[in-house]
Design an enzyme around this catalytic site. Structure first.
Site, PDB file in Angstrom:
ATOM      1  N   ARG A 243      10.219   1.032   1.596  1.00  0.00           N
ATOM      2  CA  ARG A 243      10.131   2.460   1.269  1.00  0.00           C
ATOM      3  C   ARG A 243       8.775   2.972   1.729  1.00  0.00           C
ATOM      4  NH1 ARG A 243      10.678   0.116  -4.149  1.00  0.00           N
ATOM      5  NH2 ARG A 243       8.620  -0.498  -4.875  1.00  0.00           N
TER       6      ARG A 243
ATOM      7  N   GLU B  10       7.732   4.227  14.537  1.00  0.00           N
ATOM      8  CA  GLU B  10       8.592   3.047  14.438  1.00  0.00           C
ATOM      9  C   GLU B  10       8.178   2.282  13.187  1.00  0.00           C
ATOM     10  OE1 GLU B  10      11.125   2.368  16.334  1.00  0.00           O
ATOM     11  OE2 GLU B  10      10.769   4.068  17.667  1.00  0.00           O
TER      12      GLU B  10
ATOM     13  N   ASN C 126      -1.214   5.744  -7.916  1.00  0.00           N
ATOM     14  CA  ASN C 126      -1.794   4.479  -8.398  1.00  0.00           C
ATOM     15  C   ASN C 126      -2.686   4.646  -9.636  1.00  0.00           C
ATOM     16  OD1 ASN C 126      -2.003   3.113  -5.028  1.00  0.00           O
ATOM     17  ND2 ASN C 126      -0.499   2.621  -6.623  1.00  0.00           N
TER      18      ASN C 126
ATOM     19  N   ASP D  30       0.278  -3.462   0.937  1.00  0.00           N
ATOM     20  CA  ASP D  30       1.016  -3.768  -0.296  1.00  0.00           C
ATOM     21  C   ASP D  30       1.221  -5.271  -0.496  1.00  0.00           C
ATOM     22  OD1 ASP D  30       2.259  -3.063  -2.669  1.00  0.00           O
ATOM     23  OD2 ASP D  30       4.241  -2.899  -1.742  1.00  0.00           O
ATOM     24  N   GLY D  31       1.244  -5.662  -1.770  1.00  0.00           N
ATOM     25  CA  GLY D  31       1.538  -7.054  -2.121  1.00  0.00           C
ATOM     26  C   GLY D  31       0.351  -7.827  -2.675  1.00  0.00           C
ATOM     27  N   ASN D  32      -0.768  -7.151  -2.891  1.00  0.00           N
ATOM     28  CA  ASN D  32      -1.960  -7.828  -3.421  1.00  0.00           C
ATOM     29  C   ASN D  32      -1.704  -8.451  -4.788  1.00  0.00           C
ATOM     30  OD1 ASN D  32      -3.285  -6.832  -1.209  1.00  0.00           O
ATOM     31  ND2 ASN D  32      -4.440  -5.266  -2.322  1.00  0.00           N
TER      32      ASN D  32
HETATM   33  C1  IPE Z   1       1.898   1.900  -2.042  1.00  0.00           C
HETATM   34  O1  IPE Z   1       2.022   0.736  -2.775  1.00  0.00           O
HETATM   35  C2  IPE Z   1       0.522   2.457  -2.200  1.00  0.00           C
HETATM   36  C3  IPE Z   1      -0.547   1.666  -1.625  1.00  0.00           C
HETATM   37  C4  IPE Z   1      -0.411   0.524  -1.007  1.00  0.00           C
HETATM   38  C5  IPE Z   1      -1.841   2.228  -1.748  1.00  0.00           C
HETATM   39  P1  IPE Z   1       2.573   0.756  -4.267  1.00  0.00           P
HETATM   40  O2  IPE Z   1       2.575  -0.654  -4.730  1.00  0.00           O
HETATM   41  O3  IPE Z   1       1.817   1.721  -5.088  1.00  0.00           O
HETATM   42  O4  IPE Z   1       4.038   1.321  -4.046  1.00  0.00           O
HETATM   43  P2  IPE Z   1       5.356   1.198  -4.919  1.00  0.00           P
HETATM   44  O5  IPE Z   1       4.968   1.452  -6.356  1.00  0.00           O
HETATM   45  O6  IPE Z   1       5.868  -0.197  -4.749  1.00  0.00           O
HETATM   46  O7  IPE Z   1       6.287   2.208  -4.348  1.00  0.00           O
HETATM   47  C1  IPE Z   2      -1.358  -2.840  -3.008  1.00  0.00           C
HETATM   48  O1  IPE Z   2      -1.010  -3.985  -3.704  1.00  0.00           O
HETATM   49  C2  IPE Z   2      -2.692  -2.293  -3.423  1.00  0.00           C
HETATM   50  C3  IPE Z   2      -2.615  -1.009  -4.136  1.00  0.00           C
HETATM   51  C4  IPE Z   2      -1.545  -0.296  -4.301  1.00  0.00           C
HETATM   52  C5  IPE Z   2      -3.850  -0.478  -4.677  1.00  0.00           C
HETATM   53  P1  IPE Z   2      -0.268  -3.889  -5.085  1.00  0.00           P
HETATM   54  O2  IPE Z   2      -1.291  -3.874  -6.173  1.00  0.00           O
HETATM   55  O3  IPE Z   2       0.694  -2.768  -5.121  1.00  0.00           O
HETATM   56  O4  IPE Z   2       0.485  -5.280  -5.093  1.00  0.00           O
HETATM   57  P2  IPE Z   2       1.931  -5.550  -5.670  1.00  0.00           P
HETATM   58  O5  IPE Z   2       2.877  -4.610  -4.994  1.00  0.00           O
HETATM   59  O6  IPE Z   2       1.867  -5.316  -7.141  1.00  0.00           O
HETATM   60  O7  IPE Z   2       2.188  -6.968  -5.316  1.00  0.00           O
HETATM   61 MG    MG Z   3       2.674  -2.612  -4.632  1.00  0.00          MG
END
Ligand code: IPE
Ligand code: IPE
Ligand code: MG
Length: 244
Positions: free
Chosen positions: A196, A209, A71, A23-25
């Site tokens: 979460r 953990e 997603n 997460d966080g891309n």
């Molecule tokens: C969780 O990340 C799903 C993946 C990393 C594939 P999300 O960015 O979709 O999660 P939420 O929306 O913050 O809960």
């Molecule tokens: C996770 O990064 C990748 C996927 C869920 C596909 P995000 O696209 O959720 O990145 P943020 O959370 O918006 O930074």
């Molecule tokens: Mg995300």
């Protein structure tokens, strides 16, 4: 015991199975004034680096959450870009996984993915049958609740056909999950700052953990992974019992 002694770093405990929510891309890209898809591209490269590192330090399984059943709600351009990147990743994996001794399995409803991706997944499954070793599980079109429901449906079908033991145990039920045959994650890492589970491995992380960090996935380096493992080593895993 679901942890093992690492052969690489003098008797240190290494988690046998690590799970990561990638997460966080999007935020990584936004901070640089780039389109979100640029973050997905760097995140995908980072997966390769972290996976090889896990293999090298003696982890047996790495399970990553790459695309959830939720997603699909994202703008179609972003979904298309992610699917394209997944295709690129799988193509490259097909060329390198045997050399890298990296088995691969996909968790999730593959039938909901574009046909090209389904074919690539089938090829990686085929290649993975040829050898033993480190295994990466990639969760694509994956949802924890959907996984449990499909498992229940398949069990019910087998039961009706007389192919399943009517005595349903946790162990038997686990065989119907995507993770069949794989030990539960010891350490579950979520970079990106959210605390979460977002529908990831709901059944399997009963006693994992958890490690949360604000570092965004494209910046999550091998040093960050070492930090997470160091924290993991300090944890006292009691599984509901008391310390000996
Ligand atoms: C969780 O990340 C799903 C993946 C990393 C594939 P999300 O960015 O979709 O999660 P939420 O929306 O913050 O809960
Ligand atoms: C996770 O990064 C990748 C996927 C869920 C596909 P995000 O696209 O959720 O990145 P943020 O959370 O918006 O930074
Ligand atoms: Mg995300």
């Amino acid at each position: 015991m679901s942890v093992k002694m690492n052969h690489h770093t003098a008797g240190e405990i290494v988690p046998r199975h690590i799970a990561i929510i990638l997460d966080g891309n999007g935020r990584w890209a936004k901070r640089r004034g780039l389109p979100r898809t640029a973050g997905h591209a760097v995140g995908s490269e980072n997966f390769r680096k972290i996976a090889l590192y896990c293999r090298d330090i003696g982890v047996d399984y790495l399970t990553v959450y790459a695309f959830s059943t939720e997603n699909w709600k994202r703008p179609s351009d972003e979904v298309k870009a992610i699917m394209r990147l997944l295709g690129k990743y799988l193509h490259e994996a097909i060329d390198t996984m045997e050399r890298d001794k990296m088995k691969m399995r996909v968790f999730g409803d593959v039938t909901g993915l574009p046909k090209e991706l389904q074919d690539l997944v089938a090829q990686t499954n085929e290649i993975s049958k040829r050898y033993e070793g480190f295994q990466a599980n990639i969760c694509l079109n994956y949802g924890g609740r959907a996984e449990i429901v499909q498992a229940a449906q398949r069990y019910a079908r087998d039961l009706a056909e007389g192919k399943a033991d009517p005595e349903l145990t946790e162990e038997l039920f686990s065989d119907y999950l995507y993770s069949s045959g794989i030990p539960d994650p010891d350490l579950l890492i979520r970079p990106g700052g959210e605390q979460r589970i977002s529908n990831f491995l709901l059944w399997q992380c009963a006693y994992s953990e958890f490690y949360f960090t604000d570092v965004l996935w494209p910046d999550f380096s091998t040093d960050e992974l070492d930090k997470a493992i160091a924290v993991f080593r300090q944890r006292d895993r009691r599984y509901g019992g008391v310390k000996a």
